[in-house]
Design a protein around this motif. Structure first.
Motif, PDB file in Angstrom:
ATOM      1  N   ASP A 184     178.167 -69.777  90.725  1.00 33.05           N
ATOM      2  CA  ASP A 184     176.803 -70.121  90.305  1.00 33.05           C
ATOM      3  C   ASP A 184     175.777 -69.461  91.206  1.00 33.05           C
ATOM      4  OD1 ASP A 184     177.547 -72.141  88.234  1.00 33.05           O
ATOM      5  OD2 ASP A 184     178.350 -73.208  89.979  1.00 33.05           O
ATOM      6  N   GLY A 185     174.533 -69.374  90.689  1.00 34.38           N
ATOM      7  CA  GLY A 185     173.411 -68.897  91.479  1.00 34.38           C
ATOM      8  C   GLY A 185     173.205 -67.394  91.404  1.00 34.38           C
ATOM      9  N   LYS A 186     172.240 -66.945  92.222  1.00 37.77           N
ATOM     10  CA  LYS A 186     171.931 -65.526  92.338  1.00 37.77           C
ATOM     11  C   LYS A 186     172.298 -65.085  93.759  1.00 37.77           C
ATOM     12  CE  LYS A 186     168.275 -65.106  88.885  1.00 37.77           C
ATOM     13  NZ  LYS A 186     166.865 -64.699  88.619  1.00 37.77           N
ATOM     14  N   ILE A 187     173.310 -64.256  93.869  1.00 39.23           N
ATOM     15  CA  ILE A 187     173.905 -63.913  95.159  1.00 39.23           C
ATOM     16  C   ILE A 187     173.722 -62.417  95.434  1.00 39.23           C
ATOM     17  CG2 ILE A 187     175.963 -64.200  96.584  1.00 39.23           C
ATOM     18  CD1 ILE A 187     174.998 -66.775  95.200  1.00 39.23           C
ATOM     19  N   CYS A 188     173.582 -62.074  96.707  1.00 35.64           N
ATOM     20  CA  CYS A 188     173.520 -60.654  97.083  1.00 35.64           C
ATOM     21  C   CYS A 188     174.149 -60.422  98.449  1.00 35.64           C
ATOM     22  CB  CYS A 188     172.065 -60.154  97.077  1.00 35.64           C
ATOM     23  SG  CYS A 188     171.036 -60.827  98.408  1.00 35.64           S
ATOM     24  N   LYS A 320     164.632 -54.211 103.008  1.00 37.85           N
ATOM     25  CA  LYS A 320     163.936 -55.268 102.275  1.00 37.85           C
ATOM     26  C   LYS A 320     164.379 -55.266 100.811  1.00 37.85           C
ATOM     27  CE  LYS A 320     159.310 -57.002 101.190  1.00 37.85           C
ATOM     28  NZ  LYS A 320     157.843 -56.760 101.322  1.00 37.85           N
ATOM     29  N   LEU A 321     164.583 -56.463 100.260  1.00 37.65           N
ATOM     30  CA  LEU A 321     165.006 -56.564  98.869  1.00 37.65           C
ATOM     31  C   LEU A 321     163.939 -55.979  97.946  1.00 37.65           C
ATOM     32  CD1 LEU A 321     166.570 -60.164  98.741  1.00 37.65           C
ATOM     33  CD2 LEU A 321     167.708 -57.985  99.162  1.00 37.65           C
ATOM     34  N   PRO A 322     164.354 -55.266  96.897  1.00 34.75           N
ATOM     35  CA  PRO A 322     163.381 -54.651  95.991  1.00 34.75           C
ATOM     36  C   PRO A 322     162.590 -55.688  95.189  1.00 34.75           C
ATOM     37  CG  PRO A 322     165.604 -54.401  95.139  1.00 34.75           C
ATOM     38  CD  PRO A 322     165.736 -54.970  96.503  1.00 34.75           C
ATOM     39  N   GLU A 323     161.506 -55.263  94.661  1.00 37.51           N
ATOM     40  CA  GLU A 323     160.648 -56.151  93.868  1.00 37.51           C
ATOM     41  C   GLU A 323     161.404 -56.661  92.643  1.00 37.51           C
ATOM     42  OE1 GLU A 323     156.326 -56.011  91.522  1.00 37.51           O
ATOM     43  OE2 GLU A 323     156.987 -54.337  92.789  1.00 37.51           O
ATOM     44  N   GLY A 324     161.285 -57.952  92.386  1.00 39.97           N
ATOM     45  CA  GLY A 324     161.966 -58.584  91.263  1.00 39.97           C
ATOM     46  C   GLY A 324     163.309 -59.196  91.655  1.00 39.97           C
ATOM     47  N   TYR A 325     163.727 -58.995  92.914  1.00 39.27           N
ATOM     48  CA  TYR A 325     165.010 -59.538  93.376  1.00 39.27           C
ATOM     49  C   TYR A 325     164.827 -60.475  94.581  1.00 39.27           C
ATOM     50  CZ  TYR A 325     167.326 -56.053  90.423  1.00 39.27           C
ATOM     51  OH  TYR A 325     167.757 -55.305  89.342  1.00 39.27           O
ATOM     52  N   GLU A 326     163.591 -60.904  94.817  1.00 41.46           N
ATOM     53  CA  GLU A 326     163.314 -61.727  95.989  1.00 41.46           C
ATOM     54  C   GLU A 326     163.984 -63.092  95.921  1.00 41.46           C
ATOM     55  OE1 GLU A 326     159.789 -58.973  95.316  1.00 41.46           O
ATOM     56  OE2 GLU A 326     161.003 -60.346  94.090  1.00 41.46           O
ATOM     57  N   ASP A 327     164.329 -63.557  94.703  1.00 38.14           N
ATOM     58  CA  ASP A 327     164.938 -64.886  94.569  1.00 38.14           C
ATOM     59  C   ASP A 327     166.451 -64.896  94.772  1.00 38.14           C
ATOM     60  OD1 ASP A 327     165.254 -63.403  92.262  1.00 38.14           O
ATOM     61  OD2 ASP A 327     165.101 -65.119  90.895  1.00 38.14           O
ATOM     62  N   TYR A 328     167.029 -63.756  95.102  1.00 35.37           N
ATOM     63  CA  TYR A 328     168.467 -63.699  95.368  1.00 35.37           C
ATOM     64  C   TYR A 328     168.731 -64.178  96.792  1.00 35.37           C
ATOM     65  CZ  TYR A 328     169.688 -61.268  91.040  1.00 35.37           C
ATOM     66  OH  TYR A 328     169.901 -60.956  89.718  1.00 35.37           O
ATOM     67  N   VAL A 329     169.852 -64.875  96.967  1.00 34.14           N
ATOM     68  CA  VAL A 329     170.225 -65.442  98.261  1.00 34.14           C
ATOM     69  C   VAL A 329     171.432 -64.683  98.814  1.00 34.14           C
ATOM     70  CG1 VAL A 329     170.948 -67.526  99.477  1.00 34.14           C
ATOM     71  CG2 VAL A 329     169.376 -67.702  97.524  1.00 34.14           C
ATOM     72  N   PHE A 330     171.375 -64.381 100.102  1.00 35.18           N
ATOM     73  CA  PHE A 330     172.517 -63.709 100.720  1.00 35.18           C
ATOM     74  C   PHE A 330     173.747 -64.627 100.689  1.00 35.18           C
ATOM     75  CE2 PHE A 330     169.455 -60.674 102.251  1.00 35.18           C
ATOM     76  CZ  PHE A 330     170.187 -59.493 102.348  1.00 35.18           C
ATOM     77  N   ALA A 331     174.902 -64.034 100.513  1.00 35.71           N
ATOM     78  CA  ALA A 331     176.157 -64.780 100.300  1.00 35.71           C
ATOM     79  C   ALA A 331     176.415 -65.794 101.401  1.00 35.71           C
ATOM     80  CB  ALA A 331     177.323 -63.804 100.191  1.00 35.71           C
TER      81      ALA A 331
END
Length: 439
Positions: A184-188, A320-331
């Protein structure tokens, strides 16, 4: 007359020797007869040796019967007894002992004593120093030392790694997954290509330095992008799954940073990538039902490149995370309750399994191994053999043999040396192994 008498005594002595080889009681009788005639023998022969004695010595020294044919080994003792009795008679006649050559029995005893001494020298036991670290914090998201290739050296902090590159290893891929997967979630997470390692390769090796990053489920192999549920993006500007390579994004090399994004909240699930902070767009859209309840794990594969991964342990990201991906959380920043821990390896060497395949070439050993490992995926067997080594030398998902036409023997030689090195590494790891190698 003396010649005739000597001939009779010689004939009598020979008959005694031949009989003694088959019956011990007759030896004693013949010796008694010889002793009773000792005085007569002294007068007739004097200080010279009798024909019988010379023949007896010749018999012992040459290991043959008086008749000239080889004697069986079982009769050596009887022949030695006769020789000793003849010597006893000669000692009484001459009043002194004669030197004689060592018998076959003596030489055999000497050989056995020397052999026993050699066998008694025990070798020092081979001491194996394990590479495992049982004190590591198991709650951290790091590169997994259990779910990684033996030819990949992971540093103590478990965030950086580099592959073996000597000899045939320069043709091989080496991969590792992370210790936790996600549902689940948004992971990076990020991967930095630290260095292109120095290697010696044929001039026709098109891509000697490549890193491939992405995601895969736990059951898939460490060859990222070559299995159905394994999704990668490589430095050759190709994305791949199930060995199907398609153009995507941009090439990347030493010094570049690739960020991997995984959106699990959407259906279909989306996987995207960015190079040095520049978004490259969606690479994969996967229906959720295709994955079912399986978690996806960060996965990195390298060929002759050292790399460093950032799962969130750094205070600041590489880029820095690209624009539009700021809501992703590091694993590594995801709550531990929302992660799925990868299977752990054996805690002691006693728990490890080792299977060695035996049989003639072509009898089906490798087929058995493939079926057995598929039926016992939970044990994560590491298969060791030249076939496995060569399988990790694929070029764009294709077997190396197609790219090594006319040089197959060279490749086999390289693979064999790689296997010997991997066996040395394997003995220091707590894993389950299958040795599938003939000769």
């Amino acid at each position: 007359m003396e010649d005739a008498d000597q001939g009779k005594e010689a004939s009598h002595g020979v008959e005694g020797i031949e009989t003694s080889a088959t019956s011990e009681p007759k030896v004693e009788e013949n010796v008694a007869d010889a002793e009773s005639d000792s005085n007569k023998a002294e007068k007739e022969v004097g200080e010279e040796k009798t024909d019988v004695e010379r023949e007896s010595e010749s018999t012992v020294e040459n290991g043959t019967a008086v008749g000239g044919g080889p004697e069986p080994m079982e009769q050596d003792d009887a022949a030695a007894n006769v020789t000793k009795n003849d010597e006893s008679m000669a000692d009484k006649s001459h009043g002194e002992k004669r030197k004689r050559s060592p018998s076959t029995e003596h030489r055999r005893d000497f050989h056995h004593r020397g052999h026993d001494r050699k066998r008694s020298r025990s070798r020092s036991p081979y001491k194996v120093v394990e590479d495992e670290d049982d004190t590591f914090d198991d709650a951290l998201v790091t590169l997994d030392t259990y779910h990684s290739d033996l030819n990949l050296v992971i540093d103590k902090k478990r965030y950086a790694a580099e592959p073996f590159v000597s000899d045939g290893f320069a043709l091989m891929w080496a991969g590792a997954k992370a210790t936790f997967g996600y549902k689940d979630g948004k992971i990076c997470y990020e991967v930095k290509v630290v260095k292109h390692l120095n290697v010696s390769l044929p001039d026709d090796e098109v891509n000697p330095h490549v890193v491939r990053v992405g995601w895969s489920v736990a059951e898939e192999s460490l060859q990222l992008g070559e299995d159905p549920q394994s999704y990668g993006y490589g430095g050759t500007a190709k994305k791949s799954t199930n060995c199907e390579f398609v153009d995507y994004g941009q090439e990347f090399k030493e010094g570049d940073v690739i960020t991997c994004f995984l959106a699990l909240d959407s259906d279909p699930i989306e996987m995207s990538f960015a190079k040095n902070g520049e978004a490259l767009g969606v690479a994969y859209s996967i229906p959720k039902e295709q994955l079912g309840e399986k978690a996806l794990f960060p996965h990195i594969l390298t060929k002759n490149c050292s790399f460093e991964a950032n799962f969130g342990q750094n205070k600041e990201p590489f880029i820095k995370l690209p624009e539009g991906y700021e809501d992703y959380v590091f694993a590594g920043d995801v709550e531990i309750e929302k992660r799925e821990r990868a299977a752990k390896g054996p805690t002691t060497r006693a728990e490890c399994e080792m299977i060695m395949m035996c049989g003639l070439p072509g009898c089906g050993k490798t087929t058995w191994v493939l079926n057995y490992t598929a039926q016992h995926r939970d044990k994560y067997f590491n298969v060791l053999g030249t076939n496995t080594v060569i399988d990790k030398m694929k070029v764009m998902g294709l077997p190396r043999r197609r790219n090594y036409a006319g040089r197959w023997n060279v490749l086999i030689d390289k693979s064999t040396r790689c296997l010997n090195k991997l066996l040395d590494v394997a003995c220091r790891r707590r894993r389950n192994f299958i040795l599938d190698q003939v000769g």
